[in-house]
Design a protein around this motif. Structure first.
Motif, short mmCIF file in Angstrom:
data_model
loop_
_atom_site.label_atom_id
_atom_site.label_comp_id
_atom_site.label_asym_id
_atom_site.label_seq_id
_atom_site.Cartn_x
_atom_site.Cartn_y
_atom_site.Cartn_z
N SER A 48 4.01 11.07 -3.58
CA SER A 48 4.47 9.79 -3.03
C SER A 48 4.78 9.79 -1.54
CB SER A 48 5.69 9.32 -3.82
OG SER A 48 6.70 10.28 -3.75
N ASP A 49 4.84 8.57 -0.99
CA ASP A 49 5.32 8.35 0.37
C ASP A 49 6.83 8.39 0.40
OD1 ASP A 49 2.77 7.84 1.48
OD2 ASP A 49 2.83 5.80 0.67
N ARG A 50 7.41 7.92 -0.68
CA ARG A 50 8.86 7.80 -0.74
C ARG A 50 9.29 8.00 -2.17
NH1 ARG A 50 12.08 2.87 0.65
NH2 ARG A 50 10.14 1.76 0.31
N ILE A 51 10.39 8.71 -2.36
CA ILE A 51 10.92 8.94 -3.70
C ILE A 51 12.23 8.19 -3.83
CG2 ILE A 51 11.71 10.68 -5.35
CD1 ILE A 51 10.05 12.74 -3.77
N ALA A 74 16.87 7.09 -1.13
CA ALA A 74 15.42 7.02 -0.96
C ALA A 74 15.01 8.17 -0.05
CB ALA A 74 15.03 5.69 -0.34
N VAL A 75 14.17 9.05 -0.56
CA VAL A 75 13.78 10.24 0.19
C VAL A 75 12.36 10.04 0.73
CG1 VAL A 75 13.44 12.73 0.08
CG2 VAL A 75 15.19 11.64 -1.34
N ASP A 76 12.20 10.08 2.04
CA ASP A 76 10.85 9.96 2.62
C ASP A 76 10.11 11.28 2.52
OD1 ASP A 76 10.31 7.33 3.70
OD2 ASP A 76 12.15 7.65 4.86
N VAL A 77 8.83 11.18 2.19
CA VAL A 77 7.98 12.38 2.19
C VAL A 77 6.88 12.11 3.20
CG1 VAL A 77 6.73 14.03 0.76
CG2 VAL A 77 8.46 12.56 -0.28
N PRO A 78 7.09 12.47 4.45
CA PRO A 78 6.23 11.96 5.52
C PRO A 78 4.93 12.73 5.75
CG PRO A 78 8.07 13.18 6.46
CD PRO A 78 8.19 13.30 4.96
N TRP A 79 4.67 13.80 5.03
CA TRP A 79 3.50 14.61 5.40
C TRP A 79 2.19 14.07 4.87
CZ3 TRP A 79 6.48 17.65 1.71
CH2 TRP A 79 7.73 17.99 2.23
N PRO A 80 1.12 14.46 5.57
CA PRO A 80 -0.21 14.02 5.11
C PRO A 80 -0.58 14.72 3.80
CG PRO A 80 -0.43 15.59 6.91
CD PRO A 80 1.03 15.30 6.79
N ARG A 81 -1.57 14.16 3.12
CA ARG A 81 -2.05 14.75 1.88
C ARG A 81 -3.42 15.37 2.14
NH1 ARG A 81 0.12 9.75 0.98
NH2 ARG A 81 1.85 9.61 -0.50
N LYS A 137 0.80 -1.23 0.00
CA LYS A 137 0.00 0.00 0.00
C LYS A 137 0.83 1.27 0.00
CE LYS A 137 -3.86 -2.15 2.44
NZ LYS A 137 -3.23 -3.50 2.43
N GLU A 138 2.10 1.14 -0.30
CA GLU A 138 2.95 2.32 -0.33
C GLU A 138 2.89 2.97 -1.72
OE1 GLU A 138 7.41 3.50 1.29
OE2 GLU A 138 7.07 1.51 0.48
N PHE A 139 3.05 4.29 -1.75
CA PHE A 139 3.09 5.03 -3.01
C PHE A 139 4.52 5.48 -3.25
CE2 PHE A 139 0.15 7.75 -5.80
CZ PHE A 139 1.11 7.91 -6.77
N ILE A 140 5.16 4.87 -4.26
CA ILE A 140 6.57 5.14 -4.52
C ILE A 140 6.71 5.86 -5.86
CG2 ILE A 140 8.70 3.99 -5.27
CD1 ILE A 140 8.57 3.72 -2.42
#
Lengths: 255, 261
Positions: free
Chosen positions: A203-206, A219-226, A34-37
């Protein structure tokens, strides 16, 4: 379920003479269910090749890709794919396209039409159910392509620059709609893009790839809500960081 | 309204042009040539036409010719499409078949007439065979081209949607994608086949037939009848093409934008 695990993946394109071209070298990463990469990287770094290997359309030279522990050997409806070009079958109507995967699996007609209608509603194209692709705009065609991939209920949705050919406004709207769809269907999504802005927004992670031979740079995490605000400072900070990572790898004059 | 009047104007001018041609023809035949053997007049031809139509012989010739034509085109379709599909889809089939086809294809269909008669005798099949030889290559080659040019993304989209076996990919992806090309090949084949029909029938494979009768009336020096058969051949050829374009083309290709075939 849809955890993806890529281990030691190398792809060499054979040439008639001399050494082959190494497109990907020892790529390793894991994607949670369920991750968005998003996959980003300089042109020619092998993002699309990587996606095509995960889809099973291309074979790795060495290494392996596993989905929930099962090794990939070829294309399979458990991995949906949305292509960059318009890939809808022009001889089928919208509903015919969306129901195609179910038809191939032998789902009875009534059942597959009702499932197709459900996904057509999900992408907001009920009115165009019986239209042919040539009657649709670019954005609508890609929405149908997404509905077609989702109708197969895949574990993983692979997207190869699906909005690359759209104008900026349509593109932003499609990104918003894709996130809404992702919230509803909760698929694992692997999304290839040229646009860092798009990657940070979605994405959740780039995963940033290096130039050829491509490998995971960071791998760059993008931790904020949408939904995310494209104009916020933290958005700009991550964008700058990812852009710098891409530029790092690029040698001058080698585009 | 303006569009309508524009169409009407076009129809009117087209009709007027035909009438004018008939009048000029009549005048030239009656007052300049003055020899019905060299140039039968329009009225000679018209009365010959009604005579032939009334006796039923024209209809019988037309039926016979259409049978020859159907045999030839039908066989060309049944042979050309599968071979073209195989050659377009499987590179090995192409490698094997291509040299043979390239040797046979340039032989003019009429050169096959002796063997048509030796193999099939003086039968409708014999005329059908000559038409077949003329029609099969346009169908085969356009089917081949249609299959060869199936966009890769359609095949890949089919594969990721679960259509992985070669048989299914051909049936559900390649064949529909190649249909416009196949349809235009059939249209060309029908034109070529219609030309072959006349020549094939002139060799006396039957006592009836549009082409056969052109030769027959020439022997009898009944030139108005020859002109009747020439015009019927032209008109039926046009009609077949229009019907094909209208019904088959629109039915199979309604998914294409713009002009069909």
């Amino acid at each position: 379920m849809g955890g993806v695990s890529v281990k030691g993946l190398t792809k060499v394109f054979a040439r008639e003479e001399g050494a082959g071209i190494v497109a990907l070298e020892n790529v390793n990463f894991d994607i949670r269910d369920k991750e968005f990469i998003c996959l980003v990287g300089p042109s020619g770094c092998g993002k699309t090749t990587l996606l095509r290997i995960i889809a099973g359309l291309e074979r790795a030279t060495s290494g392996e890709v596993r989905i929930d522990g099962k090794e990939i050997t070829g294309p399979d409806p458990s991995r949906g794919m949305v292509f960059q070009e318009y890939s809808l079958f022009p001889w089928k109507t919208v509903v015919g396209n969306v129901a195609f995967g179910l038809e191939m699996r032998g789902v009875p007609k009534d059942r597959r039409l009702s499932i197709a209608d459900e996904y057509i509603r999900l992408v907001g194209l009920e009115q165009f159910r019986d239209s042919y692709p040539y009657e649709l705009s670019g954005g609508m065609r890609q929405r149908v392509a997404i509905a077609r991939a989702l109708a197969n209920d895949p574990d993983v949705l692979l997207m190869d620059e699906p909005f690359g050919a759209l104008d900026a406004q349509t593109r932003n709207r499609m990104q918003k709609e894709l996130l809404a769809l992702w919230e509803k269907t909760r698929k694992t999504i692997v999304f290839v893009t040229h646009s860092v802005d798009e990657a940070v927004y979605l994405s959740d992670r780039i995963l940033v790839l290096t130039p050829r031979p491509g490998t995971v740079h960071e791998a760059v995490d993008v931790p904020w809500p949408r939904p995310r605000d494209r104009t916020s400072t933290e958005f700009a900070t991550i964008r700058r960081h990812v852009l710098r990572l891409i530029e790092d790898g690029e040698e001058p004059g080698k585009v | 309204m303006r569009w309508l009047s524009h169409t009407m104007r076009g129809r009117f001018l087209g009709g007027a042009s035909l009438v004018a041609a008939a009048v000029i023809w009549q005048i030239v035949a009656d007052f300049v040539v003055r020899n019905p053997f060299i140039l039968p007049s329009f009225t000679d031809v018209a009365s010959a036409f009604f005579g032939l139509l009334g006796s039923g012989i024209l209809i019988q010739d037309l039926t016979t010719s259409l049978i020859h034509f159907a045999i030839g085109i039908g066989a060309a379709f049944l042979v050309g499409v599968p071979i073209g599909m195989a050659m377009g889809w499987f590179p090995d089939a192409n490698t094997v078949a291509d040299p043979i086809i390239e040797v046979i294809r340039p032989i003019p269909p009429l050169a096959w007439i002796p063997f048509a008669i030796v193999w099939f005798g003086l039968t409708p099949q014999s005329a059908g065979f000559v038409i077949f030889v003329g029609a099969v290559f346009p169908i085969l080659i356009s089917t081949f081209a249609g299959f060869r040019n199936v966009p890769k993304v359609f095949v890949e989209a089919g594969k990721v949607l679960g259509c992985t076996r070669s048989r299914d990919l051909i049936r559900y992806v390649a064949l529909p994608a190649a249909t416009p090309s196949i349809v235009s090949g059939i249209r060309i084949a029908m034109g070529v086949g219609w030309m072959c029909l006349v020549a094939a029938e002139m060799f006396g494979v039957s006592r009836f037939g549009l082409g056969q009768k052109i030769w027959w009336y020439y022997y009898l020096h009944q030139m108005p009848n020859v002109v009747v058969y020439m015009l019927v051949l032209g008109f039926i050829g046009l009609l077949l093409d229009r019907l094909f374009r209208h019904y088959v083309g629109n039915m199979l290709l309604k998914w294409q934008s713009g002009e069909v075939v």
